[in-house]
Design an enzyme around this catalytic site. Sequence first.
Site, short mmCIF file in Angstrom:
data_model
loop_
_atom_site.label_atom_id
_atom_site.label_comp_id
_atom_site.label_asym_id
_atom_site.label_seq_id
_atom_site.Cartn_x
_atom_site.Cartn_y
_atom_site.Cartn_z
N ASP A 22 0.80 -1.23 0.00
CA ASP A 22 0.00 0.00 0.00
C ASP A 22 0.84 1.28 0.00
O ASP A 22 0.48 2.27 0.65
CB ASP A 22 -0.97 0.02 1.20
N HIS A 51 -4.85 -1.68 -5.68
CA HIS A 51 -3.99 -0.63 -6.23
C HIS A 51 -4.85 0.53 -6.71
O HIS A 51 -5.72 0.35 -7.57
CB HIS A 51 -3.15 -1.19 -7.38
N THR A 52 -4.57 1.70 -6.17
CA THR A 52 -5.40 2.87 -6.47
C THR A 52 -4.71 3.79 -7.46
O THR A 52 -3.53 4.08 -7.33
CB THR A 52 -5.65 3.67 -5.17
N THR A 375 -7.66 -1.06 0.98
CA THR A 375 -8.39 -0.92 -0.28
C THR A 375 -9.18 -2.19 -0.57
O THR A 375 -10.21 -2.15 -1.24
CB THR A 375 -7.37 -0.70 -1.43
N THR A 376 -8.69 -3.32 -0.07
CA THR A 376 -9.34 -4.59 -0.34
C THR A 376 -10.33 -4.96 0.76
O THR A 376 -11.37 -5.54 0.50
CB THR A 376 -8.26 -5.69 -0.49
N PRO A 380 -8.64 -0.79 9.18
CA PRO A 380 -7.70 0.31 9.45
C PRO A 380 -6.27 -0.20 9.31
O PRO A 380 -5.96 -1.29 9.77
CB PRO A 380 -8.00 0.69 10.90
N ARG A 381 -5.43 0.59 8.65
CA ARG A 381 -4.02 0.20 8.55
C ARG A 381 -3.29 0.74 9.76
O ARG A 381 -3.51 1.89 10.16
CB ARG A 381 -3.41 0.78 7.28
N SER A 487 6.73 11.80 -3.88
CA SER A 487 5.32 11.94 -4.25
C SER A 487 4.62 12.81 -3.20
O SER A 487 4.71 12.54 -2.01
CB SER A 487 4.70 10.55 -4.31
P1 GDP Z 1 -0.64 0.20 -3.61
O1 GDP Z 1 -1.27 -1.03 -3.08
O2 GDP Z 1 0.84 0.23 -3.37
O3 GDP Z 1 -0.97 0.49 -5.04
O4 GDP Z 1 -1.23 1.40 -2.76
P2 GDP Z 1 -2.79 1.62 -2.36
O5 GDP Z 1 -3.52 2.06 -3.56
O6 GDP Z 1 -3.30 0.45 -1.61
O7 GDP Z 1 -2.65 2.77 -1.29
C1 GDP Z 1 -1.98 3.96 -1.58
C2 GDP Z 1 -2.97 5.13 -1.40
O8 GDP Z 1 -2.24 6.33 -1.31
C3 GDP Z 1 -3.91 5.30 -2.57
O9 GDP Z 1 -5.13 5.77 -2.08
C4 GDP Z 1 -3.22 6.36 -3.42
O10 GDP Z 1 -4.14 7.12 -4.20
C5 GDP Z 1 -2.61 7.22 -2.36
N1 GDP Z 1 -1.36 7.90 -2.71
C6 GDP Z 1 -0.33 7.47 -3.47
N2 GDP Z 1 0.68 8.36 -3.43
C7 GDP Z 1 0.28 9.36 -2.61
C8 GDP Z 1 0.90 10.56 -2.15
O11 GDP Z 1 2.04 10.87 -2.45
N3 GDP Z 1 0.17 11.34 -1.29
C9 GDP Z 1 -1.08 11.01 -0.90
N4 GDP Z 1 -1.71 11.83 -0.07
N5 GDP Z 1 -1.69 9.89 -1.31
C10 GDP Z 1 -1.01 9.08 -2.15
P1 IMO Z 2 -1.06 -4.30 -2.13
O1 IMO Z 2 -0.57 -4.87 -3.45
C1 IMO Z 2 -1.14 -4.71 2.21
C2 IMO Z 2 -1.35 -8.76 3.85
C3 IMO Z 2 -2.66 -9.12 4.56
C4 IMO Z 2 -2.14 -10.10 5.59
C5 IMO Z 2 -1.04 -10.83 4.84
C6 IMO Z 2 -1.47 -12.19 4.27
O2 IMO Z 2 -2.29 -3.52 -2.21
O3 IMO Z 2 0.08 -3.56 -1.48
P2 IMO Z 2 -3.00 -12.81 2.19
O4 IMO Z 2 -4.44 -12.55 1.93
O5 IMO Z 2 -2.09 -12.27 1.14
O6 IMO Z 2 -2.69 -14.25 2.48
O7 IMO Z 2 -2.69 -12.03 3.57
O8 IMO Z 2 -0.64 -9.98 3.77
N1 IMO Z 2 -1.52 -8.25 2.46
C7 IMO Z 2 -1.42 -6.97 2.12
N2 IMO Z 2 -1.21 -5.87 2.87
N3 IMO Z 2 -1.24 -4.59 0.88
C8 IMO Z 2 -1.41 -5.67 0.10
O9 IMO Z 2 -1.40 -5.61 -1.26
C9 IMO Z 2 -1.55 -6.93 0.72
N4 IMO Z 2 -1.76 -8.18 0.27
C10 IMO Z 2 -1.73 -8.98 1.34
O10 IMO Z 2 -3.23 -7.99 5.15
O11 IMO Z 2 -1.54 -9.41 6.66
MG MG Z 3 -2.86 -1.60 -1.79
#
Ligand code: GDP
Ligand code: IMO
Ligand code: MG
Length: 498
Positions: A22, A51-52, A375-376, A380-381, A487
């Site tokens: 994330d 992924h957002t 996101t999934t 709370p993170r 970023s």
């Molecule tokens: P990913 O799983 O690595 O693709 O990340 P996620 O999408 O789960 O979570 C990242 C969140 O942070 C998303 O809501 C993005 O839109 C947001 N985001 C990414 N870069 C930035 C940044 O530099 N600043 C802020 N405020 N939000 C960001």
């Molecule tokens: P992105 O790609 C954050 C975490 C789960 C759990 C552990 C095992 O969005 O960064 P699983 O369902 O994979 O067997 O769960 O891994 N986890 C993630 N945490 N971002 C993710 O993906 C994750 N994918 C799995 O929360 O702790």
């Molecule tokens: Mg994510």
Amino acid sequence: MGIDKLLDGVKTIAVVCNQWGDTGKGKFTDYLTADWADVIARGTGGNNAGHTVVVNGKEKVFHLLPTGIAHDSAGKITILGNGMVIDPLALVAEIDELNRECATYNNLMISKDAHAIMPWHIATDRAKYQSQSDGGIGSTGKGIGPCYEDKIGRRGITIGHLLNRDVLAEKIKRAKETHPEQQIDVEKVISDLTPAIERITPFVRDTVNEMHDFIRAGRHVLLEGAQGLLLSIEHGTDRYVTSSDCSLNGTASGVGISAKAIDLPLGIVKFPFMTRVGAGPFPTEFAGRDQEDYCAEGLKHDIFYEAKVYLGMPLDLAEVRGAQQKRNRTFLESLEREVKSYIAQHRDKIVDLFNNGSEFEQGVAIRLAAGEYGTTTGRPRRTGWTDAVAARYAVGINGPKLILTKVDALAGMREFNITCEYAIGEHVTSEFSRESGSLRQVQPVNITYNGYGEIRDIRDYDNLPRSLRRAISDFEHLTGGEVVIVSVGPDRDETIVR
Ligand code: GDP
Ligand code: IMO
Ligand code: MG
């Protein structure tokens, strides 16, 4: 340096996460796809990812499809690689969503060798790994772990197997024997999956050979990492990990190429705070066990709860819980937009929580300010300071080039920390141990910096506040990394290339 200089001569890039997921892989895959990539491939995990992408303020989340699919109409090719585990029903649901939005997916390719998540994988995951009580890891409940278990046990069902009814029936019969605890009805499983199999069949390919052709032809190839290094089955915080190797190496092998073929590996870290969702050690976590236990209660402490309790937003939580039970997505999505706009309009309340001296509330405030809810899963993170010890370990595996994300989120905090070392009793170390028991013993040693104000409009590295630049420079020295991008917001444009 500028983006042209960074990409000069580069044909292959990987965007991977150096923390617990994330960190903004979606944003940077999209950023690099818009003007550079021809082919975007994912190599690990499945719909545990979220992924957002934000374009012109509009948010879009992908779970299985690489975010590059948003650029399909521009002829960009998106690949679900051999290392992935794919739930055919979830994939079709994501494709259906593209249909509803009138978006195309003509250039999608799905590896015949990726493994299929079957209904019993999901049932097993939910029963064994989803809970966080009694040392449970808090999986996403999508069937990821059990599917990889079958793959490693040489009894898995691949996407290729789905395409041949006889082979599929034989494989499911064998699964019935190896999973006697599950009520597997072979015919029912096949008939439930058939419509989805028919939908995905036209996209199934030998994607490894396709990848080699793209690379030979000199196309710009971008690997979209999933999860994060500290969640990797090989290198993550054992046993609180996912079941794939989401390092640079695992990501490369998950699309059928060598990590050596990647000209520019980019490792993302959130800075100066980081997050973890699910159970497991997190040395720099605000308020330690208190926050971990609080977040382990999942949706009870979701964005709606925290906006009401910590910011005083007038919300009817009973109504929210009712809508969640009924899965009223439209209502919840619209309410979430309202909450986000409330948070943006009440920055003063966030800043009060940042600075009121309570570490726990500082953690809550960062979650609210940065939108740190799964996101999934909506969970709370957990939040804590960015950990240079863990990042140094990650640099050793994923390489030195770093992207810092979410730096804007702490605007208004009086001071911030970076963890530079761990103390264990009298002893200090900058060595990261992936052994969860050891990680639970360490105390973070921090460097404190003056806080900073709004930075979202800054596009020139030298215009970033001095204390932030000093923290970044210290972070580079501590980790051996080189920060190439900072970023300052979720939108594609809110990016500083150094
Ligand atoms: P990913 O799983 O690595 O693709 O990340 P996620 O999408 O789960 O979570 C990242 C969140 O942070 C998303 O809501 C993005 O839109 C947001 N985001 C990414 N870069 C930035 C940044 O530099 N600043 C802020 N405020 N939000 C960001
Ligand atoms: P992105 O790609 C954050 C975490 C789960 C759990 C552990 C095992 O969005 O960064 P699983 O369902 O994979 O067997 O769960 O891994 N986890 C993630 N945490 N971002 C993710 O993906 C994750 N994918 C799995 O929360 O702790
Ligand atoms: Mg994510």
